[in-house]
Every structure is written in C-alpha cells, then in structure tokens.
Design an enzyme around this catalytic site. Structure first.
Site, PDB file in Angstrom:
ATOM      1  N   HIS A   1      75.053 -10.476-114.363  1.00  0.00           N
ATOM      2  CA  HIS A   1      76.460 -10.548-114.743  1.00  0.00           C
ATOM      3  C   HIS A   1      77.271 -11.335-113.723  1.00  0.00           C
ATOM      4  CE1 HIS A   1      76.349  -6.853-117.649  1.00  0.00           C
ATOM      5  NE2 HIS A   1      75.931  -7.968-118.215  1.00  0.00           N
TER       6      HIS A   1
ATOM      7  N   HIS B   1      71.117 -16.040-125.689  1.00  0.00           N
ATOM      8  CA  HIS B   1      71.055 -16.465-124.285  1.00  0.00           C
ATOM      9  C   HIS B   1      70.124 -17.656-124.108  1.00  0.00           C
ATOM     10  CE1 HIS B   1      73.455 -13.391-122.259  1.00  0.00           C
ATOM     11  NE2 HIS B   1      72.922 -12.492-123.049  1.00  0.00           N
TER      12      HIS B   1
END
Length: 411
Positions: A252, A386
């Site tokens: 993150h 992703h």
C-alpha cells in the site's frame, strides 16, 4: 547483465509488456455470469461458479476490458457491457441504493455496503463511459450520488468505510484501503468528466495520508477509529486478513506513492507543493522497499511488517509486485533517478520468474516465503486488475488515469 526485456524504456521491455498484457486479456474473457456479475476465476481462467460474484471484482474486470478495448483487444466492448449490466442489475440494491458487496452462489445478496466496492463502481463506470458504452452514464451518476451521500465525509476530507445494507447504521471502523481506492477512482472520474471537485477530494485524502505517514516513519497506518485515531494494534490476532491485516502493508505504501505522484502531476499545485508531494511519494516507496524486499533472505515483497519494519506475514501477494512495477516506472520517469530504473528491472525479472504462469495463464496471486504457490488468502486467479495495469502504466502518461492515458495513446 540485466536482460533488455526488463529494462525500463527499452523497446524490448515495451514489447514484453504488450505481450503479457494481451495474454492477460485472453485469460479473463470467461468472467461474466449470465447476469453480468463477475465469477471468481480459477487457476486456468475457468469460472468458479460455486463462489460469490463480487461487486469489486465485477468492477475491476469491467475496467480491465475497457483498457482492453483501448488496446485493440477483440470483443472487449461486449465484456465491458456485461459488467455494466451486472452493476446496473443484480449487484445493485434497487430498494436502498448502492451496491451489495457480492451475490452469493445461491443468488442471494451479501450484507452491508462497503466503500471499497463503491470506489470501484466509480472506476468501472468512468472507464465504461470513456469507452462510450450504453448504461455507463447512468451507472456513473448513480455511483457519484451514492458515494457523495453515504461514503464521503466532507468535514473530515476522507471516506468512511462500511454501512449496513439499509444505510441506517455506519460502522465505527475507518480505513485507508478504501480511501486509497477512493483516490484512484476520484482521479479517474475527474479525468473522464472534467469534474475537478473529485480531484480536490483526492487531494484532501492525500494530505491526511502524507501527514500520517510522515509521523510514522513513512509506514502508513491502515486502521482507524471513528474519530480517525490510528489503531496500530488492529487485527494483531488476524495478521493475514484479506483486506484488513495487522501492521504496515508495504504494497500500500508503494501504491499510495504512485497515486500521490499522479495527483501531484495532474492537480493545479504550486511548484513547491508538487515537489513536496513527489518527495513524499519517494519516501513511501523507499521505506516500503527497504522494509519488504528480500526481508527474509528471499526475493519478493513481504505482505506485512510490524511498526519497526520487521516482517509479520511473509507471503508474497501478486498485487504488491504489480504496484512496485507501476510506481518504480512512474518515479523513474518523473524524477529521472537511476535507482527507480534499477528497482523496475529487479521487480520485473522477479515477476517473470515467479508470478507469470506460463502454463495456465495470468499470474499466481499468492506465494509463500520460498516463492512457492500458496492459496490460503488468494486461491485461484480472481481478477486481472493489478497485473494488467502493471503491464500498461509503465508506458503511458503518468499524469493521467490509465484508461484516459490508454485512449489518448490509441487515438
């Protein structure tokens, strides 16, 4: 000597990215259920019809096939239309508004209304609208209205997390994962519609995140109380939670670094403010890679660390490597620093060696600390979001959201 297919900026790398992108597009074409919601895909792309059909996966696949359409992939528009159908249909709560988290295999909706899923509805709708697909404008308007009414806390300048199904009770938990995807979606909506108020909201979230990260040695707190006080011990007893793991999540930090850079480049920032934000992005990326790469003597990015940077969950999740490709490429392009080109080549080689499944397609979603395939958190190959973006963002304009950049490049 590093092979040219891994080196940022080479034609060989661009060719490799395009080849892998198209292979991913081919892998995921069986995602739509008859009603349009997305099946969870198995190891070879076969739909797992006995699992829930999640809103967030449906959104991500709708977005992915909009990217596929802009990349010239055959029949992509039909797949986008299927996703839009599911989002306007069975996944949408016609009684209370908003979107269910998922539809179970028995066709019953799951409980609650999650910011995370609603952020992805914004992303999917904006990408479908950019492609000019039927229903996309209606979907985006519904998503904007419910997000602003239910999830955006204008006083705090942040998104809240979870309501009950009826939107009558708001959970006390606050989290940054949903806010991270809020930023991504807000920037996309702003780029597609010209609605700069969405970019301004993204900037307000980013201002909080940069401050919290700076105060915490560039390890971003993930979990917060109702009053937005960081709860650094949250889920210590469930450290590998799929969406709310304990500790810092280096992936993150890496993903935030790219989004902050995109905002800095696209917002009407003063030169000093833009430089400050990009400096923050560099700190986030550097901290995350220092903590997580090769942290246990093996290549890869560990899933989580404690607040001193010591690994907690050693598994390697595919999305963290995808984001490392994205962010190293963007920072290499924006800062012109060789260190990011080095990271790009390092991570690209790792992905090619360990994550790309050359036999059955797509990427393995989870590896153990020895880089062997694992399925305790992410069985199968749920979606392509992703992986696809990491094969596209490195060769597209970092100022723009990826769908807008892809359409612009295709024009």
């Amino acid at each position: 000597m590093t092979e040219k297919i891994y080196i940022y900026g080479t034609q060989e790398n661009a060719n490799f990215l395009a080849e892998q992108r198209d292979a991913l597009f081919s892998f995921g074409t069986r995602f739509p259920s008859p009603a349009g919601s997305s099946y969870w895909l198995g190891d070879d792309g076969t739909p797992w019809t006995d699992r829930e059909r999640a809103t967030w996966i449906t959104c991500r696949m709708t977005h992915v096939y909009a990217l596929a359409a802009f990349s010239g992939f055959h029949d992509a528009e039909r797949l986008v239309d299927a996703g839009v159908k599911g989002l306007l249909g069975e996944l949408h709560d016609a009684n209370h508004g908003g979107w269910y988290p998922s539809i179970m295999a028995n066709n019953q909706p799951a409980a609650d209304k999650q910011c995370y899923a609603h952020a992805f509805v914004l992303l999917a709708a904006s990408s479908a609208l950019l492609l000019g697909r039927p229903g996309a404008q209606e979907l985006l308007e519904k998503a904007q209205n419910v997000f602003l009414e239910r999830f955006w806390d204008d006083q705090a300048g942040l998104s809240v997390d979870t309501w009950n199904t009826e939107f009558t009770q708001l959970d006390n938990y606050r989290g940054l994962n949903a806010n991270m995807h809020s930023v991504e979606s807000f920037l996309a909506v702003a780029d597609v519609t010209g609605g700069e108020s969405w970019r301004e909201r993204a900037g307000r979230i980013i201002a909080h995140v940069v401050e919290w990260a700076r105060e915490n040695n560039w390890r971003i707190p993930e979990h917060f109380t109702q009053e937005w006080v960081a709860d650094l011990e949250y889920n210590r007893d469930r450290p590998d939670d799929q969406f709310k793991p304990y500790g810092a999540t280096p992936g993150h930090g890496i993903e935030w670094a790219r989004l902050i850079t995109q905002y800095a480049l696209s917002a009407n920032c003063e030169t000093d403010e833009q430089a400050r934000l990009i400096d923050a992005a560099e700190h986030l990326f550097t901290r995350a890679m220092a903590d997580a790469w090769n942290a246990d003597g093996k290549p890869g990015i560990v899933y989580t660390t404690d607040w001193e940077g010591k690994p907690v969950v050693h598994d390697r999740m595919h999305w963290t490597l995808a984001e490392a490709i994205n962010t190293s490429a963007v920072l290499a392009r924006v800062t012109h620093k060789d260190e990011y080109k080095t990271w790009y080549a390092t991570v690209m080689e790792y992905v090619h060696k360990y994550l790309i499944d050359s036999e059955k397609g797509s990427w393995f979603h989870q590896l153990d600390r020895d880089n062997k395939v694992l399925d305790t958190v992410w069985p199968g190959k749920a979606d392509l979001y992703h992986a696809v973006q990491s094969m596209m963002i490195p060769v597209h304009n970092p100022t723009l959201s990826i769908a807008v950049a892809a359409k612009e490049q295709a024009a």
